[in-house]
Design a protein around this motif. Structure first.
Motif, PDB file in Angstrom:
ATOM      1  N   ALA A   1       0.836  -1.283  -0.108  1.00 58.67           N
ATOM      2  CA  ALA A   1      -0.091  -0.046   0.047  1.00 58.67           C
ATOM      3  C   ALA A   1       0.720   1.176  -0.134  1.00 58.67           C
ATOM      4  O   ALA A   1       0.453   2.245  -0.721  1.00 58.67           O
ATOM      5  N   ALA A   2       1.848   1.292   0.796  1.00 59.65           N
ATOM      6  CA  ALA A   2       2.645   2.476   0.827  1.00 59.65           C
ATOM      7  C   ALA A   2       3.439   2.708  -0.262  1.00 59.65           C
ATOM      8  O   ALA A   2       3.594   4.026  -0.807  1.00 59.65           O
ATOM      9  N   ILE A   3       3.800   1.513  -1.436  1.00 59.04           N
ATOM     10  CA  ILE A   3       4.398   2.014  -2.416  1.00 59.04           C
ATOM     11  C   ILE A   3       3.408   2.554  -3.496  1.00 59.04           C
ATOM     12  O   ILE A   3       3.762   3.563  -4.203  1.00 59.04           O
ATOM     13  N   ARG A   4       2.217   1.624  -3.460  1.00 56.24           N
ATOM     14  CA  ARG A   4       1.246   2.368  -4.356  1.00 56.24           C
ATOM     15  C   ARG A   4       0.717   3.804  -4.001  1.00 56.24           C
ATOM     16  O   ARG A   4       0.753   4.549  -5.074  1.00 56.24           O
TER      17      ARG A   4
ATOM     18  N   VAL B   1      18.108  -5.338  -6.852  1.00 53.31           N
ATOM     19  CA  VAL B   1      17.624  -4.126  -6.835  1.00 53.31           C
ATOM     20  C   VAL B   1      16.365  -3.741  -7.372  1.00 53.31           C
ATOM     21  O   VAL B   1      16.036  -4.486  -8.275  1.00 53.31           O
ATOM     22  N   ALA B   2      15.580  -2.882  -7.088  1.00 55.92           N
ATOM     23  CA  ALA B   2      14.405  -2.143  -7.735  1.00 55.92           C
ATOM     24  C   ALA B   2      14.967  -0.868  -8.385  1.00 55.92           C
ATOM     25  O   ALA B   2      15.692  -0.433  -7.714  1.00 55.92           O
ATOM     26  N   ARG B   3      14.392  -0.832  -9.428  1.00 52.53           N
ATOM     27  CA  ARG B   3      14.905   0.705 -10.135  1.00 52.53           C
ATOM     28  C   ARG B   3      13.644   1.442 -10.076  1.00 52.53           C
ATOM     29  O   ARG B   3      12.672   1.238 -10.330  1.00 52.53           O
TER      30      ARG B   3
ATOM     31  N   THR C   1      10.723   5.041  -0.075  1.00 52.68           N
ATOM     32  CA  THR C   1       9.397   4.303   0.389  1.00 52.68           C
ATOM     33  C   THR C   1       9.732   3.006   0.001  1.00 52.68           C
ATOM     34  O   THR C   1       9.378   2.028   0.906  1.00 52.68           O
ATOM     35  N   LEU C   2      10.368   2.485  -1.437  1.00 55.79           N
ATOM     36  CA  LEU C   2      10.975   1.203  -1.686  1.00 55.79           C
ATOM     37  C   LEU C   2      11.816   0.802  -0.423  1.00 55.79           C
ATOM     38  O   LEU C   2      11.758  -0.563  -0.063  1.00 55.79           O
ATOM     39  N   ARG C   3      12.703   1.551  -0.008  1.00 57.57           N
ATOM     40  CA  ARG C   3      13.823   1.152   0.904  1.00 57.57           C
ATOM     41  C   ARG C   3      13.184   0.321   2.297  1.00 57.57           C
ATOM     42  O   ARG C   3      13.457  -0.379   2.839  1.00 57.57           O
ATOM     43  N   GLU C   4      12.196   1.274   2.570  1.00 60.56           N
ATOM     44  CA  GLU C   4      11.479   1.173   3.886  1.00 60.56           C
ATOM     45  C   GLU C   4      10.504  -0.085   4.033  1.00 60.56           C
ATOM     46  O   GLU C   4      10.399  -0.559   4.896  1.00 60.56           O
ATOM     47  N   HIS C   5       9.819  -0.370   2.696  1.00 59.11           N
ATOM     48  CA  HIS C   5       8.925  -1.476   2.714  1.00 59.11           C
ATOM     49  C   HIS C   5       9.300  -2.621   1.811  1.00 59.11           C
ATOM     50  O   HIS C   5       8.462  -3.677   1.929  1.00 59.11           O
ATOM     51  N   LEU C   6      10.575  -2.722   1.410  1.00 58.44           N
ATOM     52  CA  LEU C   6      10.972  -3.842   0.688  1.00 58.44           C
ATOM     53  C   LEU C   6      12.072  -4.614   1.267  1.00 58.44           C
ATOM     54  O   LEU C   6      12.641  -5.263   0.663  1.00 58.44           O
ATOM     55  N   ARG C   7      12.529  -4.450   2.571  1.00 58.18           N
ATOM     56  CA  ARG C   7      13.580  -5.179   3.286  1.00 58.18           C
ATOM     57  C   ARG C   7      13.187  -6.461   3.638  1.00 58.18           C
ATOM     58  O   ARG C   7      12.116  -6.932   3.957  1.00 58.18           O
TER      59      ARG C   7
ATOM     60  N   ARG D   1      13.349  15.040  -6.603  1.00 61.35           N
ATOM     61  CA  ARG D   1      12.708  15.262  -5.368  1.00 61.35           C
ATOM     62  C   ARG D   1      11.444  13.662  -5.504  1.00 61.35           C
ATOM     63  O   ARG D   1      11.435  13.035  -4.482  1.00 61.35           O
ATOM     64  N   LEU D   2      10.922  13.814  -6.272  1.00 66.16           N
ATOM     65  CA  LEU D   2       9.781  12.777  -6.429  1.00 66.16           C
ATOM     66  C   LEU D   2      10.679  11.135  -6.480  1.00 66.16           C
ATOM     67  O   LEU D   2      10.351  10.272  -5.760  1.00 66.16           O
ATOM     68  N   THR D   3      11.742  11.365  -7.338  1.00 61.92           N
ATOM     69  CA  THR D   3      12.348   9.808  -7.378  1.00 61.92           C
ATOM     70  C   THR D   3      12.932   9.456  -5.953  1.00 61.92           C
ATOM     71  O   THR D   3      12.892   8.515  -5.618  1.00 61.92           O
ATOM     72  N   ASP D   4      13.421  10.496  -5.263  1.00 61.47           N
ATOM     73  CA  ASP D   4      14.118  10.216  -3.798  1.00 61.47           C
ATOM     74  C   ASP D   4      12.969   9.763  -2.994  1.00 61.47           C
ATOM     75  O   ASP D   4      13.194   8.804  -2.243  1.00 61.47           O
ATOM     76  N   ALA D   5      11.570  10.430  -3.035  1.00 58.42           N
ATOM     77  CA  ALA D   5      10.713   9.937  -2.129  1.00 58.42           C
ATOM     78  C   ALA D   5      10.199   8.582  -2.589  1.00 58.42           C
ATOM     79  O   ALA D   5       9.926   7.770  -1.631  1.00 58.42           O
ATOM     80  N   VAL D   6      10.021   8.156  -3.722  1.00 57.27           N
ATOM     81  CA  VAL D   6       9.565   6.787  -4.164  1.00 57.27           C
ATOM     82  C   VAL D   6      10.338   5.942  -3.607  1.00 57.27           C
ATOM     83  O   VAL D   6      10.183   4.974  -3.158  1.00 57.27           O
ATOM     84  N   ALA D   7      11.927   6.329  -3.997  1.00 54.38           N
ATOM     85  CA  ALA D   7      12.769   5.072  -3.604  1.00 54.38           C
ATOM     86  C   ALA D   7      13.092   4.998  -2.193  1.00 54.38           C
ATOM     87  O   ALA D   7      13.235   3.955  -1.690  1.00 54.38           O
TER      88      ALA D   7
END
Length: 67
Positions: free
Chosen positions: A9-12, A38-40, A61-67, A53-59
């Motif tokens: 959900a957080a990534i969506r 890795v995810a791109r 979120t991925l780091r936080e939720h795909l560990r 800024r948007l790339t950093d924010a989405v990346a």
């Protein structure tokens, strides 16, 4: 394990927020690498600062939720 992005959900939400801010003048693409663990994240848009800024924010979120 490559969890489908749309199952988190957080990534969506992060992608939807980025796309909303782009207002139809860009796109967000997420994909897993075929050769690396890795995810791109790719964001395209007219304003380089906004894209970064948007790339950093989405990346983040991925780091936080795909560990």
């Amino acid at each position: 394990r490559k969890i489908p992005f749309d199952e988190v959900a957080a990534i969506r939400e992060a992608v939807a927020d980025a796309e909303s801010e782009l207002r139809g003048e860009g796109r967000v693409l997420l994909r897993y690498s075929g050769t690396e663990a890795v995810a791109r994240v790719m964001v395209e848009g007219r304003d380089a600062g906004m894209v970064e800024r948007l790339t950093d924010a989405v990346a983040e979120t991925l780091r936080e939720h795909l560990r």
